[in-house]
Design an enzyme around this catalytic site. Structure first.
Site, PDB file in Angstrom:
ATOM      1  N   GLY A  18       0.838  -1.207   0.000  1.00  0.00           N
ATOM      2  CA  GLY A  18       0.000   0.000   0.000  1.00  0.00           C
ATOM      3  C   GLY A  18       0.867   1.248   0.000  1.00  0.00           C
ATOM      4  O   GLY A  18       1.905   1.273   0.652  1.00  0.00           O
ATOM      5  N   LYS A  81      -0.652  -6.714  -4.504  1.00  0.00           N
ATOM      6  CA  LYS A  81      -1.179  -8.017  -4.947  1.00  0.00           C
ATOM      7  C   LYS A  81      -0.164  -8.897  -5.693  1.00  0.00           C
ATOM      8  O   LYS A  81      -0.538  -9.949  -6.173  1.00  0.00           O
ATOM      9  CB  LYS A  81      -2.393  -7.780  -5.861  1.00  0.00           C
ATOM     10  CG  LYS A  81      -3.539  -7.087  -5.136  1.00  0.00           C
ATOM     11  CD  LYS A  81      -4.870  -7.313  -5.810  1.00  0.00           C
ATOM     12  CE  LYS A  81      -4.908  -6.685  -7.171  1.00  0.00           C
ATOM     13  NZ  LYS A  81      -6.222  -6.846  -7.807  1.00  0.00           N
ATOM     14  N   ARG A  86       3.652 -16.585  -5.438  1.00  0.00           N
ATOM     15  CA  ARG A  86       2.239 -17.014  -5.522  1.00  0.00           C
ATOM     16  C   ARG A  86       1.500 -15.986  -6.360  1.00  0.00           C
ATOM     17  O   ARG A  86       0.752 -15.161  -5.843  1.00  0.00           O
ATOM     18  CB  ARG A  86       1.667 -17.097  -4.093  1.00  0.00           C
ATOM     19  CG  ARG A  86       0.321 -17.762  -3.989  1.00  0.00           C
ATOM     20  CD  ARG A  86      -0.108 -17.880  -2.530  1.00  0.00           C
ATOM     21  NE  ARG A  86      -1.508 -18.239  -2.443  1.00  0.00           N
ATOM     22  CZ  ARG A  86      -2.512 -17.363  -2.504  1.00  0.00           C
ATOM     23  NH1 ARG A  86      -2.268 -16.059  -2.622  1.00  0.00           N
ATOM     24  NH2 ARG A  86      -3.757 -17.770  -2.442  1.00  0.00           N
ATOM     25  N   ASP A 124       5.787  -5.209   5.560  1.00  0.00           N
ATOM     26  CA  ASP A 124       6.201  -6.595   5.837  1.00  0.00           C
ATOM     27  C   ASP A 124       6.021  -7.508   4.624  1.00  0.00           C
ATOM     28  O   ASP A 124       6.854  -8.389   4.377  1.00  0.00           O
ATOM     29  CB  ASP A 124       5.480  -7.144   7.070  1.00  0.00           C
ATOM     30  CG  ASP A 124       3.978  -7.181   6.900  1.00  0.00           C
ATOM     31  OD1 ASP A 124       3.404  -6.162   6.477  1.00  0.00           O
ATOM     32  OD2 ASP A 124       3.365  -8.221   7.189  1.00  0.00           O
ATOM     33  N   THR A 146       5.078   2.382   5.952  1.00  0.00           N
ATOM     34  CA  THR A 146       3.681   2.004   6.150  1.00  0.00           C
ATOM     35  C   THR A 146       3.008   2.982   7.105  1.00  0.00           C
ATOM     36  O   THR A 146       3.627   3.420   8.092  1.00  0.00           O
ATOM     37  CB  THR A 146       3.473   0.569   6.701  1.00  0.00           C
ATOM     38  OG1 THR A 146       2.117   0.443   7.138  1.00  0.00           O
ATOM     39  CG2 THR A 146       4.351   0.226   7.882  1.00  0.00           C
ATOM     40  N   ASP A 148       0.781   2.021   8.934  1.00  0.00           N
ATOM     41  CA  ASP A 148       0.395   1.197  10.089  1.00  0.00           C
ATOM     42  C   ASP A 148       1.450   1.210  11.200  1.00  0.00           C
ATOM     43  O   ASP A 148       1.151   0.850  12.337  1.00  0.00           O
ATOM     44  CB  ASP A 148       0.153  -0.258   9.654  1.00  0.00           C
ATOM     45  CG  ASP A 148      -0.867  -0.379   8.541  1.00  0.00           C
ATOM     46  OD1 ASP A 148      -1.690   0.546   8.393  1.00  0.00           O
ATOM     47  OD2 ASP A 148      -0.844  -1.395   7.809  1.00  0.00           O
ATOM     48  N   ASP A 150       3.809  -0.824  11.696  1.00  0.00           N
ATOM     49  CA  ASP A 150       3.823  -2.153  12.321  1.00  0.00           C
ATOM     50  C   ASP A 150       4.990  -3.030  11.869  1.00  0.00           C
ATOM     51  O   ASP A 150       4.919  -4.250  11.981  1.00  0.00           O
ATOM     52  CB  ASP A 150       2.489  -2.863  12.048  1.00  0.00           C
ATOM     53  CG  ASP A 150       2.240  -3.115  10.565  1.00  0.00           C
ATOM     54  OD1 ASP A 150       2.996  -2.563   9.730  1.00  0.00           O
ATOM     55  OD2 ASP A 150       1.297  -3.862  10.236  1.00  0.00           O
ATOM     56  N   ARG A 192      -4.618  -2.237  10.100  1.00  0.00           N
ATOM     57  CA  ARG A 192      -4.651  -3.715  10.140  1.00  0.00           C
ATOM     58  C   ARG A 192      -4.698  -4.197  11.594  1.00  0.00           C
ATOM     59  O   ARG A 192      -5.545  -3.753  12.344  1.00  0.00           O
ATOM     60  CB  ARG A 192      -3.461  -4.308   9.392  1.00  0.00           C
ATOM     61  CG  ARG A 192      -3.491  -4.055   7.919  1.00  0.00           C
ATOM     62  CD  ARG A 192      -2.514  -4.942   7.199  1.00  0.00           C
ATOM     63  NE  ARG A 192      -1.144  -4.670   7.634  1.00  0.00           N
ATOM     64  CZ  ARG A 192      -0.090  -5.375   7.264  1.00  0.00           C
ATOM     65  NH1 ARG A 192      -0.241  -6.422   6.473  1.00  0.00           N
ATOM     66  NH2 ARG A 192       1.116  -5.063   7.671  1.00  0.00           N
ATOM     67  N   GLU A 243      -9.727  -0.365  12.593  1.00  0.00           N
ATOM     68  CA  GLU A 243     -10.417  -1.328  11.730  1.00  0.00           C
ATOM     69  C   GLU A 243     -10.231  -2.764  12.239  1.00  0.00           C
ATOM     70  O   GLU A 243     -11.057  -3.630  11.978  1.00  0.00           O
ATOM     71  CB  GLU A 243      -9.920  -1.210  10.287  1.00  0.00           C
ATOM     72  CG  GLU A 243      -8.427  -1.517  10.119  1.00  0.00           C
ATOM     73  CD  GLU A 243      -7.926  -1.366   8.697  1.00  0.00           C
ATOM     74  OE1 GLU A 243      -8.702  -0.992   7.808  1.00  0.00           O
ATOM     75  OE2 GLU A 243      -6.719  -1.643   8.479  1.00  0.00           O
ATOM     76  N   ARG A 287     -23.490   7.796  15.059  1.00  0.00           N
ATOM     77  CA  ARG A 287     -23.095   7.775  13.647  1.00  0.00           C
ATOM     78  C   ARG A 287     -21.691   7.163  13.525  1.00  0.00           C
ATOM     79  O   ARG A 287     -20.889   7.264  14.465  1.00  0.00           O
ATOM     80  CB  ARG A 287     -23.040   9.187  13.055  1.00  0.00           C
ATOM     81  CG  ARG A 287     -24.380   9.902  13.018  1.00  0.00           C
ATOM     82  CD  ARG A 287     -25.243   9.384  11.866  1.00  0.00           C
ATOM     83  NE  ARG A 287     -26.424  10.204  11.708  1.00  0.00           N
ATOM     84  CZ  ARG A 287     -27.564  10.063  12.375  1.00  0.00           C
ATOM     85  NH1 ARG A 287     -27.679   9.106  13.292  1.00  0.00           N
ATOM     86  NH2 ARG A 287     -28.591  10.862  12.136  1.00  0.00           N
ATOM     87  N   HIS A 293      -9.062   5.413   2.731  1.00  0.00           N
ATOM     88  CA  HIS A 293      -7.786   5.685   2.073  1.00  0.00           C
ATOM     89  C   HIS A 293      -7.353   7.140   2.136  1.00  0.00           C
ATOM     90  O   HIS A 293      -6.227   7.452   1.725  1.00  0.00           O
ATOM     91  CB  HIS A 293      -7.833   5.185   0.630  1.00  0.00           C
ATOM     92  CG  HIS A 293      -7.896   3.686   0.558  1.00  0.00           C
ATOM     93  ND1 HIS A 293      -9.074   2.996   0.713  1.00  0.00           N
ATOM     94  CD2 HIS A 293      -6.924   2.767   0.417  1.00  0.00           C
ATOM     95  CE1 HIS A 293      -8.823   1.707   0.646  1.00  0.00           C
ATOM     96  NE2 HIS A 293      -7.530   1.538   0.468  1.00  0.00           N
TER      97      HIS A 293
HETATM   98  O1  F6P Z   1      -1.197  -1.471   5.209  1.00  0.00           O
HETATM   99  C1  F6P Z   1      -1.738  -0.250   4.838  1.00  0.00           C
HETATM  100  C2  F6P Z   1      -3.238  -0.308   4.757  1.00  0.00           C
HETATM  101  O2  F6P Z   1      -3.728   0.977   4.445  1.00  0.00           O
HETATM  102  C3  F6P Z   1      -3.929  -0.843   5.999  1.00  0.00           C
HETATM  103  O3  F6P Z   1      -3.994   0.087   7.040  1.00  0.00           O
HETATM  104  C4  F6P Z   1      -5.252  -1.263   5.444  1.00  0.00           C
HETATM  105  O4  F6P Z   1      -5.830  -2.274   6.221  1.00  0.00           O
HETATM  106  C5  F6P Z   1      -4.905  -1.779   4.066  1.00  0.00           C
HETATM  107  O5  F6P Z   1      -3.656  -1.202   3.729  1.00  0.00           O
HETATM  108  C6  F6P Z   1      -5.909  -1.470   3.013  1.00  0.00           C
HETATM  109  O6  F6P Z   1      -5.542  -2.095   1.824  1.00  0.00           O
HETATM  110  P1  F6P Z   1      -6.166  -1.753   0.396  1.00  0.00           P
HETATM  111  O7  F6P Z   1      -5.493  -0.519  -0.115  1.00  0.00           O
HETATM  112  O8  F6P Z   1      -5.859  -2.956  -0.425  1.00  0.00           O
HETATM  113  O9  F6P Z   1      -7.631  -1.520   0.589  1.00  0.00           O
END
Ligand code: F6P
Length: 369
Positions: A18, A81, A86, A124, A146, A148, A150, A192, A243, A287, A293
């Site tokens: 991402g 992807k 794989r 990762d 990232t 995240d 992480d 994540r 999330e 709400r 994104h």
């Molecule tokens: O790892 C970055 C991230 O934005 C995460 O926080 C989120 O869960 C995921 O990618 C979303 O992925 P995509 O862009 O495939 O919807």
């Protein structure tokens, strides 16, 4: 391949996984310093590992990376992807992807393009793909990115601070409308399985409830917090929820499965589920807003521009010293390196004794547990 004596004259650079703010800052410093300081040729690999699989690459000159420091996203493109071990090469009769290991194809393209080493910028998943290249003898250096935050062994990744800033601004906006309408407002953040983004943005915006994956929540307690605030005259509640948050004894909410992704689970929707439950149990108007994104986009803040430049520059220093197969890290505020394999396919989550959690509790924030 640490300390390899082979001549390095041409390097590849790719951005995988991402996107996040600051990727272009790394591409810029690596390209400029490689050309101007080390006299190397630089090849930009398009769309991460997909460019290696499909042989889509282009030479990068200093003019190609001029004026990109402040720009969000990545000029090279990316995908989360394309895993060469794989890779979906076709579909079966039912439309399901058929996977193949196309690593040999990647190795041919690396040879054909005469890439002596590759700088891989990613999270990762990208580091796992990079570890695969290393195991086939391709010298690589990793740069951690990232939103995240992480990645193992580094206390910070670039992109994270910009995402915290963006999410905080969104939370602040929701805060004022929550207060005007006397509502419970849930704001769902990315991350994540790690709660870093929610914890930091939640603290920065003074969220009343912060729910992260590392601390499964008790719905009764969350409702009680909203009701008690109401009774005290605070007729609104701001809830920052990851999330990846889940109820005690329950599961995370999955938005979709992306079958041809190395990490196929996409989380999302927990705020909507929670909003319905809170409304039903408290009768307070509720709400949910999923930030999505927007947290990954836009220009990097100054901190991330500097951090990304430091990481990219350090990667080049490693290259100059022929110290390969390492990932650049920040530890105790100082740049360092760790073996890249030690980062692959692992996630650094919020430790239960993290001082930020204690701090949040001490200012009366409900963490749902
Ligand atoms: O790892 C970055 C991230 O934005 C995460 O926080 C989120 O869960 C995921 O990618 C979303 O992925 P995509 O862009 O495939 O919807």
């Amino acid at each position: 391949m640490s300390g390899d004596s082979a001549q390095i004259s041409r390097i590849g650079i790719l951005t995988g996984g991402g996107d996040c703010p600051g990727l272009n800052a790394v591409i810029r410093v690596v390209t400029k310093a490689a050309i101007l300081k080390l006299g190397l040729e630089v090849v930009g690999i398009e769309d991460g590992f997909l460019g290696l699989i499909r042989n889509r690459m282009r030479p990068l000159e200093t003019r190609d990376v001029s004026n990109i420091l402040t720009v969000g996203g990545t000029i090279l493109g990316t995908t989360n992807k394309a895993d060469p071990t794989r890779f979906a090469t076709s579909h079966d009769q039912d439309g399901n992807p058929v996977f193949e290991d196309v690593t040999q194809r990647v190795l041919e393209h690396v040879r054909e393009r005469r890439l002596d080493a590759i700088i891989c910028i990613g999270g990762d998943g990208t580091m796992s793909g990079t570890a695969n290249l290393i195991s086939h003898g391709i010298p690589c250096i990793g740069v951690p990115k990232t939103i995240d935050n992480d990645l193992m062994h580094t206390e910070i990744t670039f992109g994270f601070s910009t995402a915290v800033q963006t999410a905080t601004e969104c939370l602040d906006r929701i805060h004022s409308t929550a207060s005007s309408h006397h509502r419970v407002m849930l704001v769902e953040l990315m991350g994540r399985n790690a709660g870093w983004l929610t914890l930091h943005a939640g603290l920065a915006s003074g969220a009343d409830v912060i729910l992260i994956p590392e601390l499964p929540y008790d719905i009764e307690l969350v409702c009680k917090t909203c009701q008690e605030r109401s009774k005290r005259g605070k007729r609104f509640t701001l809830v920052a929820v990851s999330e990846g948050a889940r109820p005690q004894g329950g599961q995370q909410v999955v938005d979709k499965i992306v079958h041809d992704s190395p990490d196929p689970v996409r989380l999302g929707g927990v705020s909507v589920v929670l909003a319905e439950q809170i409304a039903a149990l408290t009768r307070l108007e509720t709400r949910a807003t999923i930030l999505g994104h927007v947290q990954r986009g836009g220009a990097p803040i100054a901190f991330d521009r500097v951090l990304a430049t430091m990481f990219g520059h350090q990667a080049l220093q490693l290259l100059a010293a022929r110290t390969f197969n390492q990932m650049v890290v920040m530890r105790a505020g100082r740049l360092g390196t760790v073996p890249l394999e030690s980062v692959a396919n692992q996630q650094r989550t919020v430790a239960l004794d993290d001082p930020l959690l204690a701090m949040a509790r001490d200012v009366g924030t409900c963490l749902g547990d």
